[in-house]
Design an enzyme around this catalytic site. Structure first.
Site, PDB file in Angstrom:
ATOM      1  N   ASN A   1       0.723  -1.281   0.012  1.00  0.00           N
ATOM      2  CA  ASN A   1       0.040   0.076   0.239  1.00  0.00           C
ATOM      3  C   ASN A   1       0.908   1.261   0.052  1.00  0.00           C
ATOM      4  O   ASN A   1       1.470   1.560   0.865  1.00  0.00           O
ATOM      5  CB  ASN A   1      -0.832   0.163   1.219  1.00  0.00           C
ATOM      6  CG  ASN A   1      -1.800   1.106   1.396  1.00  0.00           C
ATOM      7  OD1 ASN A   1      -1.931   1.982   0.435  1.00  0.00           O
ATOM      8  ND2 ASN A   1      -2.735   1.056   2.460  1.00  0.00           N
TER       9      ASN A   1
ATOM     10  N   HIS B   1     -12.870   3.025  -0.462  1.00  0.00           N
ATOM     11  CA  HIS B   1     -12.788   2.027   0.660  1.00  0.00           C
ATOM     12  C   HIS B   1     -13.634   0.738   0.608  1.00  0.00           C
ATOM     13  O   HIS B   1     -13.840   0.014   1.426  1.00  0.00           O
ATOM     14  CB  HIS B   1     -13.462   2.669   2.179  1.00  0.00           C
ATOM     15  CG  HIS B   1     -12.786   3.928   2.832  1.00  0.00           C
ATOM     16  ND1 HIS B   1     -13.456   4.812   3.267  1.00  0.00           N
ATOM     17  CD2 HIS B   1     -11.466   3.926   2.927  1.00  0.00           C
ATOM     18  CE1 HIS B   1     -12.417   5.815   3.840  1.00  0.00           C
ATOM     19  NE2 HIS B   1     -11.260   5.324   3.657  1.00  0.00           N
TER      20      HIS B   1
ATOM     21  N   GLU C   1      -8.117  -4.706   5.055  1.00  0.00           N
ATOM     22  CA  GLU C   1      -8.016  -4.560   3.706  1.00  0.00           C
ATOM     23  C   GLU C   1      -7.014  -5.519   3.142  1.00  0.00           C
ATOM     24  O   GLU C   1      -6.988  -6.041   1.882  1.00  0.00           O
ATOM     25  CB  GLU C   1      -7.804  -3.060   3.218  1.00  0.00           C
ATOM     26  CG  GLU C   1      -8.844  -2.354   3.522  1.00  0.00           C
ATOM     27  CD  GLU C   1      -8.626  -1.030   4.134  1.00  0.00           C
ATOM     28  OE1 GLU C   1      -7.729  -0.995   5.152  1.00  0.00           O
ATOM     29  OE2 GLU C   1      -9.025   0.053   3.718  1.00  0.00           O
TER      30      GLU C   1
ATOM     31  N   ARG D   1      -2.739  -2.270  -3.252  1.00  0.00           N
ATOM     32  CA  ARG D   1      -3.776  -1.532  -3.237  1.00  0.00           C
ATOM     33  C   ARG D   1      -3.720  -0.325  -4.265  1.00  0.00           C
ATOM     34  O   ARG D   1      -2.934   0.450  -4.119  1.00  0.00           O
ATOM     35  CB  ARG D   1      -3.817  -0.889  -1.666  1.00  0.00           C
ATOM     36  CG  ARG D   1      -5.155  -0.109  -1.349  1.00  0.00           C
ATOM     37  CD  ARG D   1      -5.117   0.677  -0.221  1.00  0.00           C
ATOM     38  NE  ARG D   1      -6.312   1.122  -0.025  1.00  0.00           N
ATOM     39  CZ  ARG D   1      -6.806   1.613   1.138  1.00  0.00           C
ATOM     40  NH1 ARG D   1      -5.982   1.678   2.265  1.00  0.00           N
ATOM     41  NH2 ARG D   1      -7.872   2.349   1.232  1.00  0.00           N
TER      42      ARG D   1
END
Ligand code: ADP
Length: 402
Positions: A11, A183, A381, A95
């Site tokens: 990320n 999200h 996540e 991500r």
């Protein structure tokens, strides 16, 4: 020594990235190492922890060192090879904030996909370029290493057209000016595990409140997104740590025309100087505000609670009813006070808080009699990205990536 396949999840931000290394398992992949590299262009610092959270590596470079993303990724790959010798990297999941209207699910990336994802940079200028940086670095350095992009927008592509549209002329909408929602990797995780908590919440009308530094809500019908508070950008909807949330577009025109601000100054205002920080003038951090007795801190929290209540009502209307609400992310998982206030304000919707359960803060926090159940579910996540990456990469036990 036998080695097992592992997947790295990245990320990446403008000057830092977080990483996790997941080992394969029959069920969910599990974390064997995680950490971050930050200050990549000023004062680089790399920290890795094992699955239990103990620091296993800590390296700081002298101030002024420009390690950059490339240097830090090289360092990460070497670290994974040298220190985690029991695991062989078979893929990297990233991500990526924006997949536009095109990417409704994760995708294996190559240079042509990266070129398509670059198109979304103007839609998310603060995140998208940085999310793509490590993908490009790995394509150059380790071209055979499979990479997968997982998007924060994909989960919301199930929303009906009216939920995705602005009331703008069609020619503007056709140029991609629509509500995307974000999200999504967090909502997808909650949707996937919800049945473990409540069959009614999983199959029914549920609103998930992802309340962290970035905050949004998603209305789900049987686990599919039907509406969300974030729109074209991640600045819409709820007030956040430093973002203002929904703003009358006339305010932007006023700032431009009357207060002489330019686009750059307005961007800074909207993304970095507003929300809890801007209103309180004290901090973007909910913990700091809750601990403060300054009336400005209380007002910032009051505004956050008030706007949460209004969005909850709006999303309940989009669902045409409500069976459950779920709190997740930093504030949602940890702030008892905030949950209590949001639940009390939602009494009219049928939420009846169980104060003791809320203090414990795990699982169900509503009473047995509550018409609408309320839950705390920690989000994850990274594991969502690891699962998708594993699915798209498959097992490459016989393949060496570099
Ligand atoms: P991000 O969007 O950066 O992933 P997080 O989900 O980590 O953010 O959430 C960060 C927010 O959670 C901060 O406002 C922080 O103050 C808040 N938070 C974390 N722990 C607590 C706590 N115990 N009580 C209240 N707020 C908390």
């Amino acid at each position: 020594m036998t080695t097992s396949d592992a997947i790295a999840v990245l990320n990446a931000g403008s000057s830092s990235f977080k990483f996790s290394l997941f080992a394969q398992a029959d069920g969910d992949p599990f974390v064997v190492a995680r950490g971050q590299a930050e200050g990549l262009y000023t004062s680089p610092h790399f920290v890795a922890k094992d699955g239990a959270g103990a620091v296993i590596h800590d390296k700081a470079w002298s101030p002024g060192t420009e390690l950059g993303h490339d240097g830090a990724l090289d360092y990460l790959v070497t670290f994974l090879r040298d220190r985690l010798t029991g695991h062989r990297l078979i893929g990297v999941g990233h991500r990526v904030v924006h997949g536009g209207s095109e990417y409704t699910k994760p995708v294996r990336v190559d240079a042509s996909i990266v070129a398509k994802l670059e198109k979304y940079v103007p839609l998310a200028p603060l995140h998208q370029p940085h999310n793509l940086t490590p993908i490009k670095a790995f394509l150059e350095r380790l071209p055979h290493l499979p990479q997968v992009a997982c998007f924060d927008t994909s989960f919301h592509r199930t929303q009906p057209p009216v939920a995705q549209a602005f009331a703008l002329p069609a020619e503007i909408t056709d140029r991609g000016v629509q509500r995307y929602g974000f999200h999504g990797l967090s909502y997808e995780y909650v949707a996937r595990v919800l049945h473990e908590y409540s069959a009614r919440a999983a199959q029914g009308k549920t609103i998930v409140l992802h309340l962290g530094n970035g905050a949004s809500m998603c209305a789900m019908a049987a686990g599919r997104s039907v509406a969300s508070t974030m729109g074209f950008t991640a600045a819409d909807g709820l007030p956040m740590g430093t973002r203002c949330g929904s703003l009358d577009p006339g305010v932007v025109l006023y700032l431009l025309d009357e207060l002489g601000m330019d686009a750059q100054a307005i961007e800074k205002l909207i993304y970095q100087q507003s929300g809890l920080l801007g209103v309180s003038g004290i901090s973007s951090d909910m913990r700091t505000l809750e601990a403060s007795d300054d009336p400005r801190a209380s007002f910032a929290i009051d505004l956050f609670v008030y706007r949460s209540g209004r969005e909850l009502g709006s999303l309940a209307a989009a669902l045409g009813g409500l069976d459950a609400i779920v709190f997740t992310a930093g504030i949602g998982e940890n702030s008892r006070e905030l949950r209590e206030r949001v639940c009390r304000d939602a009494a009219w919707l049928g939420v009846e808080l169980d104060a003791d359960a809320n203090r414990r803060g795990d699982g169900c926090i509503s009473t047995h009699a509550s018409r609408v159940s309320a839950w705390v579910i920690p989000t994850n996540e990274e594991v969502t990205i690891a699962r998708h990456t594993r699915e798209l990469v498959g097992t490459h036990a016989d393949r060496e990536y570099a």
